[in-house]
Motif scaffolding. Structure first.
Motif, PDB file in Angstrom:
ATOM      1  N   ILE A  97       0.862  -1.187   0.000  1.00 16.31           N
ATOM      2  CA  ILE A  97       0.000   0.000   0.000  1.00 16.31           C
ATOM      3  C   ILE A  97       0.898   1.237   0.000  1.00 16.31           C
ATOM      4  O   ILE A  97       1.814   1.346   0.819  1.00 16.31           O
ATOM      5  CB  ILE A  97      -0.917   0.036   1.247  1.00 16.31           C
ATOM      6  CG1 ILE A  97      -1.751  -1.237   1.365  1.00 16.31           C
ATOM      7  CG2 ILE A  97      -1.795   1.287   1.239  1.00 16.31           C
ATOM      8  CD1 ILE A  97      -2.851  -1.393   0.382  1.00 16.31           C
ATOM      9  N   VAL A  98       0.610   2.150  -0.920  1.00 15.50           N
ATOM     10  CA  VAL A  98       1.362   3.392  -1.052  1.00 15.50           C
ATOM     11  C   VAL A  98       0.384   4.539  -0.839  1.00 15.50           C
ATOM     12  O   VAL A  98      -0.751   4.498  -1.303  1.00 15.50           O
ATOM     13  CB  VAL A  98       1.990   3.496  -2.460  1.00 15.50           C
ATOM     14  CG1 VAL A  98       2.786   4.771  -2.606  1.00 15.50           C
ATOM     15  CG2 VAL A  98       2.858   2.284  -2.751  1.00 15.50           C
ATOM     16  N   SER A  99       0.805   5.580  -0.131  1.00 13.62           N
ATOM     17  CA  SER A  99      -0.062   6.725   0.143  1.00 13.62           C
ATOM     18  C   SER A  99       0.287   7.877  -0.800  1.00 13.62           C
ATOM     19  O   SER A  99       1.455   8.188  -1.000  1.00 13.62           O
ATOM     20  CB  SER A  99       0.115   7.148   1.598  1.00 13.62           C
ATOM     21  OG  SER A  99      -0.817   8.147   1.916  1.00 13.62           O
ATOM     22  N   PHE A 100      -0.758   8.488  -1.364  1.00 17.55           N
ATOM     23  CA  PHE A 100      -0.589   9.630  -2.258  1.00 17.55           C
ATOM     24  C   PHE A 100      -1.311  10.829  -1.671  1.00 17.55           C
ATOM     25  O   PHE A 100      -2.341  10.680  -1.022  1.00 17.55           O
ATOM     26  CB  PHE A 100      -1.178   9.318  -3.645  1.00 17.55           C
ATOM     27  CG  PHE A 100      -0.486   8.185  -4.339  1.00 17.55           C
ATOM     28  CD1 PHE A 100       0.637   8.415  -5.114  1.00 17.55           C
ATOM     29  CD2 PHE A 100      -0.943   6.885  -4.204  1.00 17.55           C
ATOM     30  CE1 PHE A 100       1.293   7.375  -5.745  1.00 17.55           C
ATOM     31  CE2 PHE A 100      -0.302   5.833  -4.821  1.00 17.55           C
ATOM     32  CZ  PHE A 100       0.822   6.078  -5.601  1.00 17.55           C
ATOM     33  N   SER A 106      -5.430  15.620   2.193  1.00 14.39           N
ATOM     34  CA  SER A 106      -5.842  14.255   2.536  1.00 14.39           C
ATOM     35  C   SER A 106      -4.869  13.249   1.929  1.00 14.39           C
ATOM     36  O   SER A 106      -4.079  13.587   1.047  1.00 14.39           O
ATOM     37  CB  SER A 106      -7.259  13.990   2.029  1.00 14.39           C
ATOM     38  OG  SER A 106      -7.280  14.007   0.615  1.00 14.39           O
ATOM     39  N   GLU A 107      -4.928  12.044   2.413  1.00 21.25           N
ATOM     40  CA  GLU A 107      -4.096  10.982   1.867  1.00 21.25           C
ATOM     41  C   GLU A 107      -4.984   9.952   1.190  1.00 21.25           C
ATOM     42  O   GLU A 107      -6.040   9.591   1.702  1.00 21.25           O
ATOM     43  CB  GLU A 107      -3.265  10.321   2.965  1.00 21.25           C
ATOM     44  CG  GLU A 107      -2.153  11.213   3.462  1.00 21.25           C
ATOM     45  CD  GLU A 107      -1.151  10.462   4.317  1.00 21.25           C
ATOM     46  OE1 GLU A 107      -1.199   9.219   4.383  1.00 21.25           O
ATOM     47  OE2 GLU A 107      -0.308  11.130   4.917  1.00 21.25           O
ATOM     48  N   ILE A 108      -4.535   9.499   0.030  1.00 20.81           N
ATOM     49  CA  ILE A 108      -5.278   8.493  -0.722  1.00 20.81           C
ATOM     50  C   ILE A 108      -4.406   7.245  -0.812  1.00 20.81           C
ATOM     51  O   ILE A 108      -3.304   7.303  -1.374  1.00 20.81           O
ATOM     52  CB  ILE A 108      -5.618   9.004  -2.140  1.00 20.81           C
ATOM     53  CG1 ILE A 108      -6.452  10.276  -2.054  1.00 20.81           C
ATOM     54  CG2 ILE A 108      -6.326   7.922  -2.948  1.00 20.81           C
ATOM     55  CD1 ILE A 108      -6.632  10.990  -3.371  1.00 20.81           C
ATOM     56  N   ILE A 112      -0.252  -1.406  -4.919  1.00 17.91           N
ATOM     57  CA  ILE A 112       0.531  -1.801  -6.087  1.00 17.91           C
ATOM     58  C   ILE A 112      -0.017  -3.133  -6.592  1.00 17.91           C
ATOM     59  O   ILE A 112      -0.126  -4.098  -5.835  1.00 17.91           O
ATOM     60  CB  ILE A 112       2.032  -1.921  -5.736  1.00 17.91           C
ATOM     61  CG1 ILE A 112       2.577  -0.554  -5.328  1.00 17.91           C
ATOM     62  CG2 ILE A 112       2.816  -2.501  -6.921  1.00 17.91           C
ATOM     63  CD1 ILE A 112       4.020  -0.572  -4.864  1.00 17.91           C
ATOM     64  N   ARG A 113      -0.401  -3.158  -7.856  1.00 12.64           N
ATOM     65  CA  ARG A 113      -0.931  -4.379  -8.469  1.00 12.64           C
ATOM     66  C   ARG A 113       0.117  -5.129  -9.268  1.00 12.64           C
ATOM     67  O   ARG A 113       0.114  -6.335  -9.334  1.00 12.64           O
ATOM     68  CB  ARG A 113      -2.124  -4.051  -9.377  1.00 12.64           C
ATOM     69  CG  ARG A 113      -3.341  -3.552  -8.654  1.00 12.64           C
ATOM     70  CD  ARG A 113      -3.991  -4.667  -7.884  1.00 12.64           C
ATOM     71  NE  ARG A 113      -5.179  -4.175  -7.187  1.00 12.64           N
ATOM     72  CZ  ARG A 113      -5.698  -4.764  -6.146  1.00 12.64           C
ATOM     73  NH1 ARG A 113      -5.158  -5.846  -5.651  1.00 12.64           N
ATOM     74  NH2 ARG A 113      -6.769  -4.267  -5.572  1.00 12.64           N
ATOM     75  N   GLU A 114       1.039  -4.355  -9.913  1.00 16.39           N
ATOM     76  CA  GLU A 114       2.029  -4.993 -10.767  1.00 16.39           C
ATOM     77  C   GLU A 114       3.227  -4.069 -10.931  1.00 16.39           C
ATOM     78  O   GLU A 114       3.099  -2.851 -10.939  1.00 16.39           O
ATOM     79  CB  GLU A 114       1.401  -5.276 -12.141  1.00 16.39           C
ATOM     80  CG  GLU A 114       2.305  -5.998 -13.103  1.00 16.39           C
ATOM     81  CD  GLU A 114       1.640  -6.254 -14.449  1.00 16.39           C
ATOM     82  OE1 GLU A 114       2.227  -7.002 -15.220  1.00 16.39           O
ATOM     83  OE2 GLU A 114       0.568  -5.685 -14.730  1.00 16.39           O
ATOM     84  N   VAL A 115       4.413  -4.667 -11.039  1.00 17.46           N
ATOM     85  CA  VAL A 115       5.622  -3.926 -11.366  1.00 17.46           C
ATOM     86  C   VAL A 115       6.243  -4.634 -12.565  1.00 17.46           C
ATOM     87  O   VAL A 115       6.545  -5.819 -12.514  1.00 17.46           O
ATOM     88  CB  VAL A 115       6.627  -3.902 -10.181  1.00 17.46           C
ATOM     89  CG1 VAL A 115       7.885  -3.144 -10.561  1.00 17.46           C
ATOM     90  CG2 VAL A 115       5.981  -3.290  -8.944  1.00 17.46           C
ATOM     91  N   SER A 119       7.569   0.375 -15.035  1.00 16.29           N
ATOM     92  CA  SER A 119       6.149   0.710 -14.919  1.00 16.29           C
ATOM     93  C   SER A 119       5.555   0.075 -13.660  1.00 16.29           C
ATOM     94  O   SER A 119       5.688  -1.130 -13.436  1.00 16.29           O
ATOM     95  CB  SER A 119       5.381   0.208 -16.149  1.00 16.29           C
ATOM     96  OG  SER A 119       4.003   0.483 -15.998  1.00 16.29           O
ATOM     97  N   VAL A 120       4.926   0.912 -12.846  1.00 11.89           N
ATOM     98  CA  VAL A 120       4.286   0.451 -11.612  1.00 11.89           C
ATOM     99  C   VAL A 120       2.786   0.684 -11.764  1.00 11.89           C
ATOM    100  O   VAL A 120       2.349   1.809 -12.012  1.00 11.89           O
ATOM    101  CB  VAL A 120       4.831   1.215 -10.386  1.00 11.89           C
ATOM    102  CG1 VAL A 120       4.157   0.736  -9.106  1.00 11.89           C
ATOM    103  CG2 VAL A 120       6.340   1.081 -10.290  1.00 11.89           C
ATOM    104  N   THR A 121       1.988  -0.385 -11.627  1.00  4.55           N
ATOM    105  CA  THR A 121       0.534  -0.270 -11.721  1.00  4.55           C
ATOM    106  C   THR A 121      -0.029  -0.079 -10.319  1.00  4.55           C
ATOM    107  O   THR A 121       0.170  -0.919  -9.443  1.00  4.55           O
ATOM    108  CB  THR A 121      -0.081  -1.524 -12.382  1.00  4.55           C
ATOM    109  OG1 THR A 121       0.532  -1.721 -13.653  1.00  4.55           O
ATOM    110  CG2 THR A 121      -1.579  -1.374 -12.554  1.00  4.55           C
ATOM    111  N   ILE A 122      -0.727   1.058 -10.127  1.00  2.00           N
ATOM    112  CA  ILE A 122      -1.316   1.424  -8.836  1.00  2.00           C
ATOM    113  C   ILE A 122      -2.835   1.398  -8.951  1.00  2.00           C
ATOM    114  O   ILE A 122      -3.402   1.971  -9.880  1.00  2.00           O
ATOM    115  CB  ILE A 122      -0.891   2.853  -8.420  1.00  2.00           C
ATOM    116  CG1 ILE A 122       0.630   2.969  -8.331  1.00  2.00           C
ATOM    117  CG2 ILE A 122      -1.555   3.269  -7.116  1.00  2.00           C
ATOM    118  CD1 ILE A 122       1.243   2.262  -7.161  1.00  2.00           C
ATOM    119  N   ASP A 123      -3.489   0.745  -7.999  1.00  2.00           N
ATOM    120  CA  ASP A 123      -4.954   0.675  -7.962  1.00  2.00           C
ATOM    121  C   ASP A 123      -5.436   1.522  -6.787  1.00  2.00           C
ATOM    122  O   ASP A 123      -5.160   1.217  -5.638  1.00  2.00           O
ATOM    123  CB  ASP A 123      -5.393  -0.775  -7.798  1.00  2.00           C
ATOM    124  CG  ASP A 123      -6.886  -0.979  -7.918  1.00  2.00           C
ATOM    125  OD1 ASP A 123      -7.651   0.017  -7.874  1.00  2.00           O
ATOM    126  OD2 ASP A 123      -7.307  -2.142  -8.048  1.00  2.00           O
TER     127      ASP A 123
END
Length: 143
Positions: A97-100, A106-108, A112-115, A119-123
């Protein structure tokens, strides 16, 4: 009937069970019961109708489709980002889990679904979005 007459809070221990029978969340494990506010539109109508008549000591189990819980999974919430956008020492692997930063500070959270290479896929969907869930509730208190 006014909104104030309908509004009340239900404090309960809760297990959230996935379709495969595994437990996704348990408030008993943390020792902190969940609080649901009935009548303030924070809950889906289907969820609210399941809990609105519960009283202290009641135990209730029910299953809801994704649309009535955390919503359907939104493909627009899946993003592909360049590896360089993350700290060099951050472990990037599926399930992390990564916070944006979101609007207003606020934090969203994103998972991470795939690396693949750089390319890093974030859901950014809720981890339980798109899933049919069973809720097992034990009412501790009604406020």
């Amino acid at each position: 009937m006014s909104e104030q007459q309908l509004a009340r809070s239900i404090v309960c221990h809760m297990n959230i069970i996935l379709e495969d029978g595994s437990t996704a969340e348990s408030t008993k494990a943390s020792g902190k019961p969940a609080r649901f506010n009935v009548g303030d539109e924070s809950l889906s109508p289907a969820f609210e109708s399941e809990i609105s008549s519960l009283n202290k000591g009641d135990k209730h189990s029910f299953t809801l489709d994704a649309i009535d819980t955390f919503g359907e999974s939104n493909p627009d919430a899946v993003h592909h980002m360049d590896r360089s956008k993350f700290p060099a020492d951050m472990a990037l692997e599926p399930g992390v889990i990564v916070s944006f930063g979101g609007p207003g500070g606020s934090e969203i959270p994103g998972m991470i679904r795939e690396v693949a290479g750089d390319s890093v896929t974030i859901d950014l969907n809720h981890p339980l979005a798109g899933q049919k869930l069973t809720f097992e509730l034990e009412v501790v208190e009604v406020l």
